[in-house]
Scaffold this motif. Sequence first.
Motif, mmCIF file in Angstrom:
data_model
loop_
_atom_site.group_PDB
_atom_site.id
_atom_site.type_symbol
_atom_site.label_atom_id
_atom_site.label_comp_id
_atom_site.label_asym_id
_atom_site.label_seq_id
_atom_site.Cartn_x
_atom_site.Cartn_y
_atom_site.Cartn_z
ATOM 1 N N ASP A 241 0.847 -1.184 0.000
ATOM 2 C CA ASP A 241 0.000 0.000 0.000
ATOM 3 C C ASP A 241 0.889 1.243 0.000
ATOM 4 O OD1 ASP A 241 -1.676 2.128 0.538
ATOM 5 O OD2 ASP A 241 -2.921 1.005 1.955
ATOM 6 N N GLY A 242 0.902 1.956 -1.114
ATOM 7 C CA GLY A 242 1.754 3.126 -1.228
ATOM 8 C C GLY A 242 1.398 4.212 -0.247
ATOM 9 N N LEU A 243 0.107 4.435 -0.016
ATOM 10 C CA LEU A 243 -0.307 5.473 0.920
ATOM 11 C C LEU A 243 0.155 5.139 2.328
ATOM 12 C CD1 LEU A 243 -1.821 8.065 1.525
ATOM 13 C CD2 LEU A 243 -3.932 6.721 1.721
ATOM 14 N N ALA A 244 -0.007 3.869 2.720
ATOM 15 C CA ALA A 244 0.419 3.466 4.060
ATOM 16 C C ALA A 244 1.933 3.595 4.204
ATOM 17 C CB ALA A 244 -0.028 2.028 4.338
ATOM 18 N N VAL A 249 6.721 6.532 6.397
ATOM 19 C CA VAL A 249 7.965 7.259 6.169
ATOM 20 C C VAL A 249 7.824 8.716 6.587
ATOM 21 C CG1 VAL A 249 9.579 8.036 4.394
ATOM 22 C CG2 VAL A 249 8.722 5.687 4.368
ATOM 23 N N LEU A 250 6.648 9.293 6.388
ATOM 24 C CA LEU A 250 6.427 10.669 6.823
ATOM 25 C C LEU A 250 6.621 10.791 8.335
ATOM 26 C CD1 LEU A 250 5.559 13.580 6.378
ATOM 27 C CD2 LEU A 250 3.175 12.817 6.517
ATOM 28 N N SER A 251 6.088 9.823 9.083
ATOM 29 C CA SER A 251 6.270 9.848 10.546
ATOM 30 C C SER A 251 7.739 9.728 10.896
ATOM 31 C CB SER A 251 5.480 8.704 11.189
ATOM 32 O OG SER A 251 4.095 8.868 10.965
ATOM 33 N N LEU A 252 8.456 8.841 10.181
ATOM 34 C CA LEU A 252 9.887 8.654 10.430
ATOM 35 C C LEU A 252 10.659 9.948 10.157
ATOM 36 C CD1 LEU A 252 12.216 6.640 11.036
ATOM 37 C CD2 LEU A 252 12.276 6.162 8.590
ATOM 38 N N VAL A 253 10.344 10.629 9.058
ATOM 39 C CA VAL A 253 11.021 11.874 8.700
ATOM 40 C C VAL A 253 10.723 12.961 9.730
ATOM 41 C CG1 VAL A 253 11.012 13.757 7.013
ATOM 42 C CG2 VAL A 253 11.155 11.385 6.230
ATOM 43 N N GLN A 254 9.479 13.055 10.155
ATOM 44 C CA GLN A 254 9.114 14.073 11.138
ATOM 45 C C GLN A 254 9.806 13.827 12.473
ATOM 46 O OE1 GLN A 254 4.849 13.571 10.881
ATOM 47 N NE2 GLN A 254 4.610 15.384 9.564
ATOM 48 N N GLU A 255 9.894 12.554 12.891
ATOM 49 C CA GLU A 255 10.588 12.235 14.148
ATOM 50 C C GLU A 255 12.063 12.594 14.052
ATOM 51 O OE1 GLU A 255 9.909 8.146 14.869
ATOM 52 O OE2 GLU A 255 7.738 8.353 15.158
ATOM 53 N N PHE A 256 12.667 12.320 12.906
ATOM 54 C CA PHE A 256 14.091 12.631 12.727
ATOM 55 C C PHE A 256 14.323 14.139 12.831
ATOM 56 C CE2 PHE A 256 17.448 13.938 9.758
ATOM 57 C CZ PHE A 256 18.547 13.317 10.333
ATOM 58 N N GLY A 273 13.359 -1.019 -5.898
ATOM 59 C CA GLY A 273 12.443 -0.896 -7.023
ATOM 60 C C GLY A 273 11.682 0.407 -7.069
ATOM 61 N N ALA A 274 12.261 1.493 -6.503
ATOM 62 C CA ALA A 274 11.541 2.764 -6.471
ATOM 63 C C ALA A 274 11.785 3.614 -7.713
ATOM 64 C CB ALA A 274 11.930 3.556 -5.227
ATOM 65 N N VAL A 275 12.936 3.437 -8.376
ATOM 66 C CA VAL A 275 13.275 4.259 -9.536
ATOM 67 C C VAL A 275 13.784 3.369 -10.666
ATOM 68 C CG1 VAL A 275 13.812 6.316 -8.190
ATOM 69 C CG2 VAL A 275 15.619 4.657 -8.666
ATOM 70 N N ALA A 276 13.622 3.855 -11.880
ATOM 71 C CA ALA A 276 14.127 3.155 -13.064
ATOM 72 C C ALA A 276 15.410 3.832 -13.516
ATOM 73 C CB ALA A 276 13.094 3.179 -14.185
ATOM 74 N N THR A 277 16.500 3.084 -13.536
ATOM 75 C CA THR A 277 17.744 3.587 -14.093
ATOM 76 C C THR A 277 17.789 3.204 -15.568
ATOM 77 O OG1 THR A 277 18.943 1.588 -13.462
ATOM 78 C CG2 THR A 277 18.870 3.374 -11.853
ATOM 79 N N GLU A 278 18.874 3.515 -16.231
ATOM 80 C CA GLU A 278 18.957 3.295 -17.678
ATOM 81 C C GLU A 278 18.760 1.837 -18.056
ATOM 82 O OE1 GLU A 278 21.994 4.326 -21.392
ATOM 83 O OE2 GLU A 278 22.502 4.858 -19.342
ATOM 84 N N ASP A 279 19.208 0.927 -17.214
ATOM 85 C CA ASP A 279 19.126 -0.495 -17.541
ATOM 86 C C ASP A 279 17.873 -1.157 -17.000
ATOM 87 O OD1 ASP A 279 22.662 -0.728 -16.899
ATOM 88 O OD2 ASP A 279 21.614 -0.369 -18.794
ATOM 89 N N PRO A 287 5.174 0.903 -7.258
ATOM 90 C CA PRO A 287 4.536 2.184 -6.945
ATOM 91 C C PRO A 287 4.632 2.557 -5.472
ATOM 92 C CG PRO A 287 3.147 0.883 -8.407
ATOM 93 C CD PRO A 287 4.259 -0.024 -7.956
ATOM 94 N N ALA A 288 4.561 1.563 -4.582
ATOM 95 C CA ALA A 288 4.636 1.872 -3.153
ATOM 96 C C ALA A 288 6.007 2.444 -2.796
ATOM 97 C CB ALA A 288 4.347 0.621 -2.328
ATOM 98 N N ALA A 289 7.064 1.826 -3.319
ATOM 99 C CA ALA A 289 8.408 2.337 -3.056
ATOM 100 C C ALA A 289 8.621 3.685 -3.728
ATOM 101 C CB ALA A 289 9.450 1.326 -3.542
ATOM 102 N N ALA A 290 8.049 3.851 -4.929
ATOM 103 C CA ALA A 290 8.192 5.121 -5.635
ATOM 104 C C ALA A 290 7.520 6.248 -4.856
ATOM 105 C CB ALA A 290 7.592 5.010 -7.039
ATOM 106 N N SER A 291 6.421 5.934 -4.156
ATOM 107 C CA SER A 291 5.753 6.967 -3.366
ATOM 108 C C SER A 291 6.656 7.468 -2.245
ATOM 109 C CB SER A 291 4.436 6.429 -2.801
ATOM 110 O OG SER A 291 4.674 5.466 -1.787
ATOM 111 N N VAL A 292 7.481 6.581 -1.716
ATOM 112 C CA VAL A 292 8.424 6.977 -0.674
ATOM 113 C C VAL A 292 9.426 7.980 -1.239
ATOM 114 C CG1 VAL A 292 10.278 6.175 0.834
ATOM 115 C CG2 VAL A 292 8.149 4.850 0.638
ATOM 116 N N TRP A 293 9.918 7.701 -2.442
ATOM 117 C CA TRP A 293 10.857 8.635 -3.060
ATOM 118 C C TRP A 293 10.192 9.984 -3.311
ATOM 119 C CZ3 TRP A 293 15.797 8.417 -5.888
ATOM 120 C CH2 TRP A 293 16.632 7.407 -5.388
ATOM 121 N N GLY A 294 8.954 9.979 -3.791
ATOM 122 C CA GLY A 294 8.273 11.240 -4.029
ATOM 123 C C GLY A 294 8.146 12.069 -2.775
#
Length: 463
Positions: A241-244, A249-256, A273-279, A287-294
Amino acid sequence: AADDGRREVRVYSRPDDGDDAWVCHATGILTPEPTAVPEGLIGAWPASGSVPVEVEGFYERMADAGYAYGPAFQGLRSVWRDGDDLLAEVALPEAAGSRDGYGIHPALLDAALHPALLLDWDGEQQDDGKVWLPFTWNRVGLWAAGADTVRVRVSPGEHDATERELRLLVTDAAGTNVLSVGSVTLRPADVGQLKSARDDDGLFTVRWTPLPLPATATEDGSDSGDEAPWAVVAPVEAGGDGLAAAERVLSLVQEFLAAPQPAESRLLLVTRGAVATEDDSDSDIDPAAASVWGLVRSAQSEHPGRFVLVDTDADDLPLAALRYAVEELDEPQLALRDGTLLIPRLVRATGGPAVGSPGERAWRLETSGTGTLEGVAPVVCPELVEPLAPGQVRLEVRAAGINFRDVLVSLGMVPGQTGLGGEGAGVVTEVGPDVTHLAVGDQVMGVLGGSFGPVAVADTRMV
């Protein structure tokens, strides 16, 4: 200079930044005015017995064939077939600007050749993916200047699979000569090469670049028991679940950020698996991991230097490489692929979408209403070159800001909202009536109402 008065001429150009070498585009010979004056288009117009040719939708059909003419070049008004020849009326479009300062306006000259696209070359068909372009001009004579509406006779000459020859005569409405061309040689060109050659030099894309690692950073430390308190693996499972995940991660960032600690301390978040590199393939993106990067990218912009993102393809946590990334590198985002660190860098984009004709600048990115980001594409906007209203300025856009609203509009998530690119910066190229506090050459920024393109028109109260 030769004894007979001939002069050699060459045409060069290079980008505005001046860093590249001059490129020669054309060479030619200028001669004294020829003595043989061609016979003008005297008599009935169109010629008796000529047959009208349908031109409605002509430029739309030509665009499908690879000839995408912008509004400044769409000057063909009517065509008749007179035996093997074609007769045409051509007018200088308003979008092309003033005829002043030209012997013959380049857009009018270009449009005078457009009837050639309707010639019957003995039933020969154009090769797939090829367009026929002028390559060599011979015996060109300019007999009058300042024309804005002309009559044209285009006559086919010798031709084969590699070359086609035309003869061209241009007159005014009274049949007086304006321009004559003894022969124009056309050669086929590949559409893909043209698109690549005219890519806007200001377009960039992201490329993941390998970064050499020292031997100490490639040692496997995952089983050594070495603790890495700065390495936090984002709690994201493939297909989760990307939202979850983003909320955790938002809570983790705020605590930090809230915890008392040295200002130079950084938090590392590791994903898979959050980003696509050239290869990588886009289908491998989680998508869930990508949401963390966003989310963390936004945090990085608000708190520079406090967060590091690393996306890995390893099953085990590569502590040595991660420690090197955090302690030795000043990179906010990295990817680890097969033991190699990759860093994102902006590079010149190539092979971008074609927009109108080469040199066409009256366009901007718009959404097609498909509800996907893939639906965002260049759209020709002739209103960008129309005369300015009082209180308006025309800008050459140098930078544009992308906002979350642009994403939502592109995805069709905001009913009734249209238009992309709400802010930008650039240089004033023209001022409208009653504008006194801005002048050509001024550098400005502000709300442009359509900044994703090379040209924008803005209300001076908003810049």
